[in-house]
Each structure stands twice: as structure tokens, then as C-alpha cells.
Design a protein around this motif. Structure first.
Motif, PDB file in Angstrom:
ATOM      1  N   ARG A 292     -62.480  34.095  79.044  1.00  0.00           N
ATOM      2  CA  ARG A 292     -63.774  33.540  79.495  1.00  0.00           C
ATOM      3  C   ARG A 292     -64.944  34.223  78.779  1.00  0.00           C
ATOM      4  O   ARG A 292     -65.913  33.563  78.404  1.00  0.00           O
ATOM      5  N   ALA A 293     -64.843  35.529  78.566  1.00  0.00           N
ATOM      6  CA  ALA A 293     -65.902  36.253  77.855  1.00  0.00           C
ATOM      7  C   ALA A 293     -65.969  35.807  76.399  1.00  0.00           C
ATOM      8  O   ALA A 293     -67.061  35.662  75.836  1.00  0.00           O
ATOM      9  N   ILE A 294     -64.822  35.562  75.790  1.00  0.00           N
ATOM     10  CA  ILE A 294     -64.788  35.074  74.413  1.00  0.00           C
ATOM     11  C   ILE A 294     -65.405  33.690  74.329  1.00  0.00           C
ATOM     12  O   ILE A 294     -66.181  33.395  73.420  1.00  0.00           O
ATOM     13  N   LEU A 295     -65.086  32.830  75.291  1.00  0.00           N
ATOM     14  CA  LEU A 295     -65.665  31.490  75.333  1.00  0.00           C
ATOM     15  C   LEU A 295     -67.184  31.564  75.411  1.00  0.00           C
ATOM     16  O   LEU A 295     -67.889  30.889  74.658  1.00  0.00           O
TER      17      LEU A 295
ATOM     18  N   GLU B  78     -72.458  30.903  72.730  1.00  0.00           N
ATOM     19  CA  GLU B  78     -73.786  31.428  72.408  1.00  0.00           C
ATOM     20  C   GLU B  78     -73.990  31.544  70.898  1.00  0.00           C
ATOM     21  O   GLU B  78     -75.035  31.166  70.376  1.00  0.00           O
ATOM     22  N   ALA B  79     -72.988  32.037  70.181  1.00  0.00           N
ATOM     23  CA  ALA B  79     -73.113  32.239  68.736  1.00  0.00           C
ATOM     24  C   ALA B  79     -73.138  30.924  67.961  1.00  0.00           C
ATOM     25  O   ALA B  79     -73.788  30.836  66.917  1.00  0.00           O
ATOM     26  N   LEU B  80     -72.445  29.904  68.470  1.00  0.00           N
ATOM     27  CA  LEU B  80     -72.297  28.654  67.732  1.00  0.00           C
ATOM     28  C   LEU B  80     -73.183  27.525  68.236  1.00  0.00           C
ATOM     29  O   LEU B  80     -73.275  26.487  67.594  1.00  0.00           O
ATOM     30  N   GLY B  81     -73.802  27.694  69.378  1.00  0.00           N
ATOM     31  CA  GLY B  81     -74.580  26.604  69.952  1.00  0.00           C
ATOM     32  C   GLY B  81     -73.670  25.478  70.431  1.00  0.00           C
ATOM     33  O   GLY B  81     -74.035  24.313  70.379  1.00  0.00           O
TER      34      GLY B  81
ATOM     35  N   GLY C 147     -68.845  24.966  76.112  1.00  0.00           N
ATOM     36  CA  GLY C 147     -67.497  25.314  76.542  1.00  0.00           C
ATOM     37  C   GLY C 147     -66.934  24.195  77.394  1.00  0.00           C
ATOM     38  O   GLY C 147     -67.542  23.799  78.380  1.00  0.00           O
ATOM     39  N   VAL C 148     -65.802  23.671  77.004  1.00  0.00           N
ATOM     40  CA  VAL C 148     -65.188  22.559  77.734  1.00  0.00           C
ATOM     41  C   VAL C 148     -64.236  23.087  78.789  1.00  0.00           C
ATOM     42  O   VAL C 148     -64.309  22.684  79.942  1.00  0.00           O
TER      43      VAL C 148
ATOM     44  N   LYS D 208     -56.038  29.697  76.662  1.00  0.00           N
ATOM     45  CA  LYS D 208     -56.539  28.637  75.784  1.00  0.00           C
ATOM     46  C   LYS D 208     -57.982  28.319  76.130  1.00  0.00           C
ATOM     47  O   LYS D 208     -58.340  28.194  77.301  1.00  0.00           O
ATOM     48  N   ILE D 209     -58.816  28.200  75.083  1.00  0.00           N
ATOM     49  CA  ILE D 209     -60.210  27.803  75.290  1.00  0.00           C
ATOM     50  C   ILE D 209     -60.511  26.606  74.393  1.00  0.00           C
ATOM     51  O   ILE D 209     -59.960  26.474  73.303  1.00  0.00           O
ATOM     52  N   VAL D 210     -61.375  25.718  74.891  1.00  0.00           N
ATOM     53  CA  VAL D 210     -61.748  24.514  74.154  1.00  0.00           C
ATOM     54  C   VAL D 210     -63.268  24.489  74.030  1.00  0.00           C
ATOM     55  O   VAL D 210     -63.985  24.667  75.020  1.00  0.00           O
ATOM     56  N   LEU D 211     -63.737  24.252  72.795  1.00  0.00           N
ATOM     57  CA  LEU D 211     -65.165  24.192  72.490  1.00  0.00           C
ATOM     58  C   LEU D 211     -65.526  22.812  71.958  1.00  0.00           C
ATOM     59  O   LEU D 211     -64.719  22.166  71.288  1.00  0.00           O
ATOM     60  N   TYR D 212     -66.761  22.387  72.231  1.00  0.00           N
ATOM     61  CA  TYR D 212     -67.273  21.116  71.706  1.00  0.00           C
ATOM     62  C   TYR D 212     -68.667  21.335  71.147  1.00  0.00           C
ATOM     63  O   TYR D 212     -69.501  22.007  71.765  1.00  0.00           O
TER      64      TYR D 212
END
Length: 97
Positions: A59-62, A67-70, A73-74, A80-84
Motif C-alpha cells: 500500500r505504501a508503494i502504491l 504521487e510520483a507518476l500522477g 491507484g486502482v 499485487k498493485i494496479v495503477l491507471y
């Protein structure tokens, strides 16, 4: 910012896609951020796997990657983490209103 309906739609899409990257003991580095950013531009939806030897919680990595990528978090389920993030050039995912 995505709505809860859009997040649910993306979560469903994220279930079927494989994890294309791993976060290991190095944690979040500049190289990882650049690689994930490039993948988000190409795919819009990216799934990552957090390895057991990583010193941080998924969760901290997500949160740090969002924050770094704008990105948004899905989901964060287990390791497992999913980003959009909507692509500037390619719009491959059409979100519901």
C-alpha cells in the motif's frame, strides 16, 4: 481523479492482466519510476507485483508511485498493485461516465 464506478471497472480489467513488473529489495528507484511511466503511457493500466524481500508494504508503494507518476491507484490486493493513468497519445481504455 477517477470515480468509484470507474475504479470498479478498472479493477475488473486489472484482474485479467498479468503483472508486468516487480518491486524488489531496491524499492522505488528512479529507474522503476521511469519504466512504470513508460508502461502507463503505452498501456494505461499496469499491474505490479511486490516481492517478499521488499522492505515496504504494498500500500505504501502504491501511494508513492501514484504521487510520483500522477497516476490513480486502482487496487492493492495482497502483493499485487494496479495503477491507471490516462495516456496522452493513445486512449486504449474508455472509462464509463
Amino acid at each position: 481523479m477517477i470515480t468509484s464506478k470507474q475504479r470498479a471497472y478498472l479493477r475488473g480489467l486489472g484482474q485479467a492482466c498479468p503483472a508486468i513488473m516487480q518491486v524488489g529489495k531496491g524499492g522505488i528507484t528512479e529507474n522503476l519510476i521511469k519504466t512504470v511511466s513508460d508502461a502507463l503511457e503505452a498501456r494505461e493500466l499496469v499491474k505490479l507485483s511486490v516481492l517478499d524481500n521488499c522492505g515496504e508494504e504494498p500500500r505504501a508503494i502504491l501511494d508513492q508511485l501514484c504521487e510520483a507518476l500522477g497516476a490513480d491507484g486502482v487496487s492493492c490486493v495482497g502483493k499485487k498493485i494496479v495503477l491507471y493513468r490516462e495516456s496522452v497519445e493513445k486512449k486504449t481504455i474508455i472509462l464509463p461516465k
